[in-house]
Motif scaffolding. Structure first.
Motif, PDB file in Angstrom:
ATOM      1  N   THR A 123       0.847  -1.195   0.000  1.00 15.12           N
ATOM      2  CA  THR A 123       0.000   0.000   0.000  1.00 15.12           C
ATOM      3  C   THR A 123       0.879   1.240   0.000  1.00 15.12           C
ATOM      4  OG1 THR A 123      -0.134  -0.085   2.435  1.00 15.12           O
ATOM      5  CG2 THR A 123      -1.905  -1.141   1.170  1.00 15.12           C
ATOM      6  N   HIS A 140      -7.534  -6.101   0.276  1.00 20.13           N
ATOM      7  CA  HIS A 140      -7.132  -4.843   0.916  1.00 20.13           C
ATOM      8  C   HIS A 140      -6.830  -5.047   2.403  1.00 20.13           C
ATOM      9  CE1 HIS A 140     -11.133  -4.668   2.682  1.00 20.13           C
ATOM     10  NE2 HIS A 140     -11.647  -4.868   1.480  1.00 20.13           N
ATOM     11  N   GLU A 144     -10.855   0.554   1.186  1.00 19.63           N
ATOM     12  CA  GLU A 144     -10.922  -0.410   0.091  1.00 19.63           C
ATOM     13  C   GLU A 144     -10.530   0.254  -1.225  1.00 19.63           C
ATOM     14  OE1 GLU A 144     -13.251   0.361   2.433  1.00 19.63           O
ATOM     15  OE2 GLU A 144     -14.963  -0.968   2.125  1.00 19.63           O
ATOM     16  N   ASP A 160      -6.799   1.302  -1.300  1.00 21.39           N
ATOM     17  CA  ASP A 160      -5.897   0.165  -1.492  1.00 21.39           C
ATOM     18  C   ASP A 160      -6.048  -0.434  -2.883  1.00 21.39           C
ATOM     19  OD1 ASP A 160      -4.995   0.549   1.061  1.00 21.39           O
ATOM     20  OD2 ASP A 160      -6.021  -1.160   1.935  1.00 21.39           O
ATOM     21  N   TYR A 161      -7.272  -0.555  -3.355  1.00 24.58           N
ATOM     22  CA  TYR A 161      -7.473  -1.052  -4.720  1.00 24.58           C
ATOM     23  C   TYR A 161      -6.837  -0.109  -5.742  1.00 24.58           C
ATOM     24  CZ  TYR A 161     -10.959  -4.517  -3.135  1.00 24.58           C
ATOM     25  OH  TYR A 161     -11.604  -5.576  -2.556  1.00 24.58           O
TER      26      TYR A 161
END
Length: 723
Positions: A477, A539, A561, A564-565
C-alpha cells in the motif's frame, strides 16, 4: 449482507458436502469427485483413499499407512442412501427431510405435513394433518422427539407416544417464538439456520428459544409486478431495520418439555442488545448465552439457570471498534468449560475457559490467525486446529495440549494444507496445494515425520494456447503499512508485448478474504479465453492482516478499500502489458458496492464496471451489519457520506452497467434506484437491467441472461465487438 460472498458461500457448502464424515473438517485445497482424495479412516492405522482405474471409474482402497499396503473395498453407502432404500416404493428423501442423530429414522415433509419413518417400518406414519406448514424440523439429540415451528410458534412432538406439545401460543405477524427475524437470520444466525431460533439441550429435556418482537421495526415494501402476481401486482411487506432504526426486541426462553412451561432468562428487556448463539453445559443444567450490545463493541457470555432464569457473567470481550458473535465455540464434554477464538491480541487465538469465568489456559499466542478447531481429543488433552501460519494466504494444521504447551505445526511448506487425522491421533495425511503447484497427499506419524508420499497430483505441462497462467503477487500500500496479496490470471497466448484490459473480480467486504494460496487449476475462464486479464487483491480490511487491518474499516466503509485497490491499479499500470484505458471491475452485493464506488469515487482509476445487487448508500442497508462497522448515520454522518456512491456521482466518467432483482429483500433495489436518479440528474450515461422476481441473486434463464449481458458488456467496451 453476510460478510462472505455468494461464491464463497457456495464453495464452503460444496467442500462441506464433499468432505465431511469420519475425517476432520478444515480448509481443503479445491478438489472434485474426479480427483484422488482421502475419504477418512477406518481405524487408527488405515485410511480410505479414492483412486481411479484405467477407465476413470472410482476405486476405493483401505490402506495401511505404515506399510502402504491396501485392498479395494466396496463404496460405503451414506446414511441418506441407506434409509432412502428402506422407504416405501415411490418415496424419496427431499432436501428438507431430516434424518435422526442415530440414523435410524427420518422425518419427511410431504403434502405440507410431517411424516415419520424408522428402520423396520413398512409405511410412513403421518405426524401432522393440518393446513398450516411446519418448518425447521430438528430432532432431539436422542432422536425421541422433534421440534419445529408452525405459524412462528414453537412445537414439540414426542415420537414415542405420538403426542404434540405446543410450547408457545402468542405468535403474530410481528411476534415470533423459535423463529428469527430476517435481520437476525441474515446477520447473526446465518442463512443456514433458515430462520430457526431454538436449541435442544443435550439430554433432550429442555429447549432454548428466542422470542422476537418486531412491532417497532419499520416495514419495507416490495412491489411484486411479475406476471404471476396478476395485473394489479402484489405488495410484500417485511420488517427491515435500516441503519439507525429500532431493532427487534428479543429474549431467551428455556422450555421444560415435561411441563411445557417456559422460564425466561432475566436479561433486561428494555436494553437494546442482540442475544443469540447459546450453548448448553454437557449435563443440560445450565445454558450459556451470547449477548452483544447495540454498539457491537462488547460481547458478554452469561450462564443461566433454566429453572429460575438467573444468570452470571462468565466471559467478556470488548473492543474500540467491533466484536462479533462466536459460532464455533467448543464445549468440553468432560464439563470443565469451553474453548473460544478471540481477537484479544489483534489476531484470533484460542482460549480455554471454565464455566466459572476462569481462564484455564491460553492455548495459542500467534501473530497470525487461527482459522478453526479441527477436533478436541479430551482424554489425552489435545486440540487440533488450523491457522494460516506467517503467510496469511496459507492454511496449516497444528496441535497443542489443553494446557497451552507442546505446540506442534503438523503441516509445512507453501500453500493450503488439509490434515486428516487418525482416530487416536497416531497418524495423519496432508492434502496440500499452492497457486504454483497442484500438490500431493503425504502421510505422517504423530511427531510430524514424513512416512511417504501417498499421491502426487499431476502437474501437466503448461500450454499457453490451452492453459491459464496464474501468478500470486504482493503489492505494498502507498502508506507502506500492508503488503496486499493478489492473484493475477493471464489470458491464453499471453504476449507481454501487447496491451490487455484488466478486470478486478472482487467482493471486498470486511474480513472477507478472496486470495488463497491454493491450486486454481489451469482450465481457462471465459475472461482468459477472450483476451482479458483478471485480478483479485485483498485490501487491508480483508482479514489478511488481523484486527490491525480490519480496524481501518471502522466508521469508514468504502474509504480504505478504494484507496488500497487504487494502489493495485497503480501497480498494474507499471506493467507494459496493461491498458489503463480498459480497467474494469465487477462484483455483486458488497462487490457491487465496490464496483459502483470505483466508478464514482475511484473514477480516476477504473473505466468500466459491471455491478450486481449493489449497496450504494449504507443508510439503506440493515442496521446489524452496517452499524457493526459504521455506527449509526446519526453518530457518523461524515462516514456515511464519504462511503456513499451517491456522494461521488459527479466524478463518474466511465461506463457502468448495474443489475438488480426487483424483489431483493436483502439489498433493496432502492439502492440502485437512488444511484440511477443521481446519475440521471447529472446527465451521466450508464446501463441498468432489473430482473423481475429476482431476490439477492437469481437462477435459471435470467441468470443466463445476466451472464450474457456481462460478457457482451466487456466484449463491446473492451474490443468493440457487438453480440
Amino acid at each position: 449482507m453476510n460478510k462472505i460472498s455468494l461464491v464463497k458461500i457456495f464453495m464452503v457448502f460444496l467442500l462441506c458436502f464433499l468432505f465431511t464424515g469420519n475425517q476432520t473438517v478444515a480448509q481443503r485445497p479445491i478438489r472434485n469427485s474426479n480427483q484422488v482424495a482421502i475419504l477418512g479412516w477406518t481405524d487408527d492405522t488405515h485410511y480410505l483413499i479414492r483412486t481411479f482405474d484405467a477407465d476413470r471409474n472410482p476405486v476405493i482402497k483401505n490402506v495401511n499407512i505404515k506399510t502402504g499396503k491396501g485392498k479395494v473395498v466396496p463404496p460405503s453407502k451414506s446414511e441418506h442412501e441407506i434409509i432412502e432404500e428402506l422407504l416405501p416404493d415411490g418415496v424419496k428423501l427431499e432436501m428438507n427431510d431430516i434424518i435422526s442423530p442415530d440414523n435410524n429414522s427420518v422425518v419427511l415433509i410431504k403434502e405440507n405435513d410431517l411424516f415419520y419413518f424408522k428402520k423396520g417400518d413398512t409405511e410412513l406414519h403421518r405426524i401432522t394433518n393440518d393446513t398450516l406448514g411446519e418448518v425447521n424440523v430438528r430432532f432431539s439429540p436422542d432422536g425421541s422427539k422433534i421440534a419445529y415451528t408452525r405459524e412462528k410458534d414453537l412445537y414439540i412432538y414426542n415420537l414415542v407416544n405420538d403426542r404434540e406439545i405446543r410450547l408457545t401460543a402468542d405468535a403474530s405477524e410481528r411476534i415470533y417464538n423459535g423463529y428469527s427475524s430476517w435481520v437476525y437470520m441474515e446477520e447473526i444466525l446465518g442463512r443456514a439456520s433458515r430462520y430457526a431460533a431454538f436449541w435442544w439441550s443435550p439430554d433432550g429435556s429442555k429447549i432454548a428459544y428466542l422470542r422476537t418482537d418486531e412491532c417497532d421495526v419499520p416495514i419495507f415494501t416490495l412491489n411484486r409486478l411479475d406476471e404471476p402476481d396478476g395485473i394489479h401486482g402484489l405488495l410484500e411487506q417485511v420488517p427491515y431495520p435500516k441503519a439507525g432504526d429500532p431493532n427487534p426486541k428479543v429474549k431467551m426462553g428455556i422450555a421444560d418439555i415435561s411441563t411445557a412451561k417456559t422460564t425466561w432468562v432475566k436479561t433486561d428487556y428494555s436494553v437494546d442488545q442482540y442475544i443469540a448463539w447459546p450453548f448448553w453445559t454437557p449435563d443440560s443444567k445450565k445454558l450459556a448465552i451470547q449477548i452483544v450490545n447495540r454498539d457491537q463493541n462488547d460481547l458478554t457470555i452469561i450462564l443461566a439457570d433454566p429453572s429460575t432464569g438467573d444468570y452470571t457473567d462468565i466471559y467478556n470481550e470488548t473492543c474500540k471498534t467491533w466484536v462479533e458473535f462466536r459460532e464455533d465455540i467448543y464445549v468440553m464434554n468432560n464439563g470443565t468449560g469451553f474453548i473460544i477464538r478471540s481477537y484479544k491480541n489483534d489476531w484470533e487465538n484460542l482460549y480455554y475457559y471454565g464455566w466459572d469465568a476462569r481462564l484455564i489456559a491460553q492455548l495459542t499466542d500467534f501473530d497470525f490467525r487461527v482459522n478453526s478447531i479441527i477436533r478436541v481429543d479430551e482424554d489425552p488433552g489435545i486440540v487440533y486446529f488450523t491457522a494460516t501460519g506467517p503467510e496469511s494466504t496459507d492454511n496449516h494444521a497444528f496441535r497443542v495440549s489443553l494446557d497451552g504447551k507442546n505446540l506442534l505445526q503438523l503441516t509445512s511448506g507453501e500453500g493450503s494444507h488439509r490434515a486428516d487425522i487418525s482416530p487416536k491421533g497416531s497418524y495423519y495425511t496432508d492434502t496440500w496445494s499452492s497457486v504454483s503447484n497442484p500438490g500431493s497427499i503425504d502421510g505422517y506419524n504423530k511427531s510430524g515425520k514424513l512416512l511417504k508420499e501417498i499421491h502426487k497430483f499431476e502437474h501437466p505441462d503448461y500450454n499457453p494456447a490451452e492453459d491459464s497462467k496464474v501468478e500470486m503477487v504482493k503489492i505494498m500500500t502507498s502508506d507502506g503499512l500492508f503488503n496486499m496479496p493478489a492473484i493475477i490470471t493471464y489470458p491464453l497466448n499471453f504476449d507481454p508485448s501487447k496491451k490487455y484490459p484488466v478486470i478486478f473480480t472482487i467482493y471486498g467486504g470486511p474480513d472477507a478474504k478472496n486470495v488463497y494460496n491454493r491450486w486454481q487449476g489451469n482450465n481457462p475462464s471465459w475472461y482468459s479465453q477472450n483476451g482479458i486479464i483478471t485480478f483479485t487483491v485483498d485490501h487491508r480490511g480483508s482479514g489478511q492482516f488481523g484486527k490491525k487491518g480490519l480496524d481501518y474499516m471502522y466508521r469508514s466503509l468504502g474509504k480504505w478499500e478504494i484507496l488500497d485497490y487504487a494502489d493495485a491499479v497503480k501497480w498494474l499500470l507499471e506493467k507494459p502489458f496493461v491498458d489503463g484505458t480498459r480497467m474494469g471491475i465487477t462484483g455483486s452485493s458488497y462487490g457491487g458496492y465496490m464496483t459502483c464506488l470505483a466508478l464514482t469515487k475511484g473514477a480516476d482509476y477504473w473505466t468500466h464496471g459491471f455491478a450486481g445487487s449493489s449497496v450504494t448508500d449504507y443508510r439503506l442497508y440493515d442496521n446489524i451489519y452496517t452499524e457493526r462497522y459504521m455506527d449509526t448515520p446519526q453518530d457518523n454522518p461524515d462516514g456515511y457520506k464519504d462511503g456513499s456512491a451517491l456522494t461521488w456521482v459527479k466524478n463518474y466518467t466511465g461506463k457502468l452497467y448495474m443489475t438488480h432483482g426487483d424483489m431483493d429483500d436483502n439489498v433493496h433495489m432502492q439502492n440502485s434506484i437512488y444511484l440511477i436518479s443521481r446519475l440521471q440528474d447529472e446527465g451521466k450515461i450508464f446501463q441498468f437491467m432489473f430482473y423481475p422476481n429476482g431476490r439477492h441473486g437469481w437462477g435459471g434463464a435470467k441468470a443466463l441472461h445476466s451472464r450474457n449481458e456481462a460478457n457482451n458488456f466487456w466484449l463491446e467496451n473492451f474490443f468493440g465487438t457487438k453480440p
